[in-house]
Design an enzyme around this catalytic site. Structure first.
Site, short mmCIF file in Angstrom:
data_model
loop_
_atom_site.label_atom_id
_atom_site.label_comp_id
_atom_site.label_asym_id
_atom_site.label_seq_id
_atom_site.Cartn_x
_atom_site.Cartn_y
_atom_site.Cartn_z
N SER A 6 0.84 -1.20 0.00
CA SER A 6 0.00 0.00 0.00
C SER A 6 0.87 1.25 0.00
O SER A 6 1.71 1.42 0.90
CB SER A 6 -0.89 0.03 1.25
OG SER A 6 -1.37 1.35 1.44
N HIS A 30 -1.11 -1.01 -4.42
CA HIS A 30 -2.39 -0.74 -3.76
C HIS A 30 -2.47 0.74 -3.43
O HIS A 30 -1.61 1.27 -2.70
CB HIS A 30 -2.48 -1.59 -2.49
CG HIS A 30 -3.78 -1.53 -1.75
ND1 HIS A 30 -4.86 -2.31 -2.08
CD2 HIS A 30 -4.14 -0.79 -0.68
CE1 HIS A 30 -5.84 -2.06 -1.22
NE2 HIS A 30 -5.44 -1.16 -0.36
N ASP A 32 -4.62 3.62 -1.60
CA ASP A 32 -5.69 3.84 -0.62
C ASP A 32 -6.27 5.24 -0.76
O ASP A 32 -5.62 6.22 -0.41
CB ASP A 32 -5.15 3.65 0.80
CG ASP A 32 -4.93 2.19 1.11
OD1 ASP A 32 -3.86 1.82 1.58
OD2 ASP A 32 -5.89 1.42 0.89
N HIS A 63 -8.28 1.18 -3.83
CA HIS A 63 -9.19 0.83 -2.73
C HIS A 63 -9.92 2.11 -2.34
O HIS A 63 -9.34 2.99 -1.71
CB HIS A 63 -8.37 0.26 -1.56
CG HIS A 63 -9.15 0.00 -0.33
ND1 HIS A 63 -8.55 -0.20 0.90
CD2 HIS A 63 -10.49 -0.08 -0.11
CE1 HIS A 63 -9.48 -0.41 1.81
NE2 HIS A 63 -10.67 -0.34 1.23
N PHE A 141 -6.58 4.06 8.33
CA PHE A 141 -5.20 4.38 8.72
C PHE A 141 -4.26 3.20 8.48
O PHE A 141 -4.65 2.04 8.64
CB PHE A 141 -5.13 4.78 10.21
CG PHE A 141 -5.97 5.98 10.54
CD1 PHE A 141 -7.30 5.82 10.93
CD2 PHE A 141 -5.46 7.26 10.40
CE1 PHE A 141 -8.10 6.92 11.20
CE2 PHE A 141 -6.24 8.37 10.68
CZ PHE A 141 -7.58 8.20 11.08
N ASP A 173 -6.33 -6.89 3.94
CA ASP A 173 -5.75 -5.55 4.01
C ASP A 173 -5.85 -4.98 5.42
O ASP A 173 -6.94 -4.77 5.94
CB ASP A 173 -6.56 -4.67 3.03
CG ASP A 173 -6.01 -3.27 2.91
OD1 ASP A 173 -6.67 -2.45 2.24
OD2 ASP A 173 -4.95 -2.98 3.49
#
Ligand code: DX5
Ligand code: ZN
Length: 214
Positions: A6, A30, A32, A63, A141, A173
């Site tokens: 991420s 990934h 976020d 995501h 977070f 995740d």
């Protein structure tokens, strides 16, 4: 094991360094995306996502931790994203429609759920979604602790997918690291997202390789 680091935990002052490291070692990138409404945090938006367009040699997995995620599907497709997960909590009964829309844009469609949402909410979509994002922390977070009950959720979902002969993948995740990755593999996880375990390590590439080896 497929590993999707991420970028939330990356060095945003030297992002191209981390992009190169992921291109050389990771399977998926990934991203976020947080809007400060669905989750009590704001991450990054299209100024970063657009800057990353064409920079990854690996698939980019967005995501969306945002309200009304459908507003952004086309924008992420145009930014070169190949996989997009939206939260079932924000699908408002339009989950199938969202999946169809993502497929029409050429994206792999994922449904994400927070730890307090029963995995059974995903069962109607086992043959429709390409992957399911099981949050093992509450979204919002990086650097949180893995919720151990997530293992049973992953194995329950895996059993349903296999019983139906479906092919959807399970992505996990939140708080994923070298101490729980093997358990997650045994439970049936196909893709592991890891942010702090990778980017806070002295040798991120080595952590990615060890996660891939579980
Ligand atoms: C949390 C994000 C996760 C997080 C993972 O809302 O969806 O992807 O960045 O970070 P770690 O691996 O540090 O928990
Ligand atoms: Zn995430």
């Amino acid at each position: 094991m497929t590993v999707a680091p991420s970028l939330l935990s990356a060095d945003f002052l030297n992002l191209s360094k981390d992009v190169a490291m992921l291109n050389a070692n990771a399977d998926i990138a990934h991203l976020d995306i947080m809007d400060g409404v669905f989750v009590p945090n704001i991450s990054f938006g299209f100024s970063v996502v657009d800057a990353l367009k064409g920079k990854f040699d690996i698939p980019v997995d967005a995501h969306l931790m945002v309200v009304h995620p459908e507003r952004w599907f086309e924008r992420f497709a145009n930014a070169g994203v190949k996989m997009l997960s939206f939260h079932w909590e924000e699908s408002r009964g339009r989950t199938s429609e969202f999946i169809d829309r993502l497929h029409s844009l050429g994206l792999k469609a994922g449904i994400a759920i927070n730890p307090d949402i029963p995995v059974s909410r995903l069962y109607p979509y086992l043959g429709k979604a390409d992957y399911f994002l099981i949050m093992s922390v509450f979204a919002g977070f990086g650097g949180q602790s893995f919720i151990p009950g997530s293992l049973d959720r992953v194995s329950a979902l895996k059993r349903k997918i296999e019983a139906g002969g479906f092919r959807a993948a399970i992505e996990v995740d939140g708080g994923v690291n070298l101490s729980n990755a093997a358990d997650l593999a045994r439970a049936g996880a196909d893709i592991l997202v890891a942010g702090s375990a990778v980017f806070n390590a002295g040798d991120p590439a080595s952590v990615i390789r060890k996660l891939q080896a579980v």
